[in-house]
Design a protein around this motif. Sequence first.
Motif, PDB file in Angstrom:
ATOM      1  N   MET A  98       0.836  -1.203   0.000  1.00  0.00           N
ATOM      2  CA  MET A  98       0.000   0.000   0.000  1.00  0.00           C
ATOM      3  C   MET A  98       0.868   1.249   0.000  1.00  0.00           C
ATOM      4  N   PRO A 133      -5.760   5.238   4.138  1.00  0.00           N
ATOM      5  CA  PRO A 133      -5.315   3.931   3.628  1.00  0.00           C
ATOM      6  C   PRO A 133      -4.610   3.098   4.698  1.00  0.00           C
ATOM      7  N   SER A 172      -7.237   1.469   6.756  1.00  0.00           N
ATOM      8  CA  SER A 172      -7.842   0.350   6.022  1.00  0.00           C
ATOM      9  C   SER A 172      -7.010  -0.911   6.165  1.00  0.00           C
ATOM     10  N   ALA A 198     -11.246   3.454   3.200  1.00  0.00           N
ATOM     11  CA  ALA A 198     -10.789   3.484   1.806  1.00  0.00           C
ATOM     12  C   ALA A 198     -11.727   4.318   0.936  1.00  0.00           C
ATOM     13  N   TYR A 238     -11.070   7.975   1.595  1.00  0.00           N
ATOM     14  CA  TYR A 238      -9.845   8.461   0.940  1.00  0.00           C
ATOM     15  C   TYR A 238     -10.105   8.786  -0.524  1.00  0.00           C
ATOM     16  N   VAL A 239     -10.806   7.906  -1.214  1.00  0.00           N
ATOM     17  CA  VAL A 239     -11.079   8.128  -2.636  1.00  0.00           C
ATOM     18  C   VAL A 239     -11.975   9.343  -2.830  1.00  0.00           C
ATOM     19  N   GLN A 295     -10.573   4.796  -9.359  1.00  0.00           N
ATOM     20  CA  GLN A 295     -10.128   4.752  -7.970  1.00  0.00           C
ATOM     21  C   GLN A 295     -11.031   3.879  -7.105  1.00  0.00           C
ATOM     22  N   PHE A 312     -11.163  -0.930  -6.026  1.00  0.00           N
ATOM     23  CA  PHE A 312     -11.041  -1.796  -4.848  1.00  0.00           C
ATOM     24  C   PHE A 312     -12.392  -2.337  -4.371  1.00  0.00           C
ATOM     25  N   PHE A 366      -7.263  -6.425  -2.096  1.00  0.00           N
ATOM     26  CA  PHE A 366      -7.775  -5.076  -1.854  1.00  0.00           C
ATOM     27  C   PHE A 366      -6.692  -4.032  -2.129  1.00  0.00           C
ATOM     28  N   VAL A 367      -5.487  -4.266  -1.605  1.00  0.00           N
ATOM     29  CA  VAL A 367      -4.380  -3.326  -1.788  1.00  0.00           C
ATOM     30  C   VAL A 367      -4.009  -3.189  -3.263  1.00  0.00           C
ATOM     31  N   PHE A 408      -6.767  -1.304  -5.010  1.00  0.00           N
ATOM     32  CA  PHE A 408      -6.727   0.094  -4.564  1.00  0.00           C
ATOM     33  C   PHE A 408      -5.557   0.825  -5.225  1.00  0.00           C
ATOM     34  N   ASN A 432      -5.662   3.768  -8.275  1.00  0.00           N
ATOM     35  CA  ASN A 432      -5.146   5.124  -8.104  1.00  0.00           C
ATOM     36  C   ASN A 432      -4.055   5.470  -9.117  1.00  0.00           C
TER      37      ASN A 432
END
Length: 296
Positions: A22, A178, A181, A233, A236-237, A246, A249, A286-287, A290, A294
């Motif tokens: 991440m 993040p 998360s 998460a 953050y987006v 973005q 995830f 997930f990472v 994500f 991005n």
Amino acid sequence: MKNWIAAFRLRTLPLALASIGMGAFLAAAAGAFNGLVFGLCALTTIFLQVLSNLANDYGDSIHGADSVEREGPSRAVQTGAISKEAMKMAIVIFVLLSLASGIALIYVAFGWLTFNFNLFLGIGALAIIAAITYTAGYRPYGYAGLGDISVLIFFGFVAVMGSAFLYEQSVSMNYILPAISVGFFSVAVLNVNNIRDIESDVKAGKRSIPVRLGRASAVRYHWFLLFSGFVAAMAYVVLNYVAITQFLFVLSLPLLLVNAKAVYTKHKASELDPFLKQMALSTLLFVVLFGVGNLL
């Protein structure tokens, strides 16, 4: 060799790599990725995770959590597959490997004996101490129910924000979400483990969060971790929105729901055990989603 590979618990490595992954993705999105730093960071993380696993094997066997009555997978020292003396020697070896790799990492990132070099050397030393004293030593903090806090700190804030700092040479408070998360999902892996081991932990005097809360509340705690990690998460987006990619995830959500259901419905240790690996791999996916989302 088979006994040592089993003691290394390789299935825990995806979670450790997800944490520093991440940080690498965040740095790459900021245009600051460095391949050599990433390689050394991954190597150091692997050494630290194996060190933690070996110390956990030794510590739980010494303190009784890995007794013959334990329902989860048997451990090397508990079964006699690896002697206590050999395990202690392996712990020393992985302490030295972690130090050597960590020093090389921070030298490449910051140069020799700079302020940041010394700062991260201290953080690395704390990580080694935390890995060993979780279940080993006279007063292991894992037996007091403090393992969740440690995982949140080291797998979340230190691994994500610390590894991003190695690339960018600055602290970005924007990365807190993040880090939360990954930290919460990492705690969820530990929580699955501790729910599985409630009965044996009670007998060994290990006061993990599920032991303290009881199984029903531990399941609700697990749902809180998954929900909060996913919401962090999303936040953050939303706060850093550039493109619809973005939200890539979100594709990992079904796997998190599967894990949440399993913790609620699976009561036997043998049935719940596979969902430790499932949660770790779900966190890694997930990472990746994500990070790729991005970067696109």
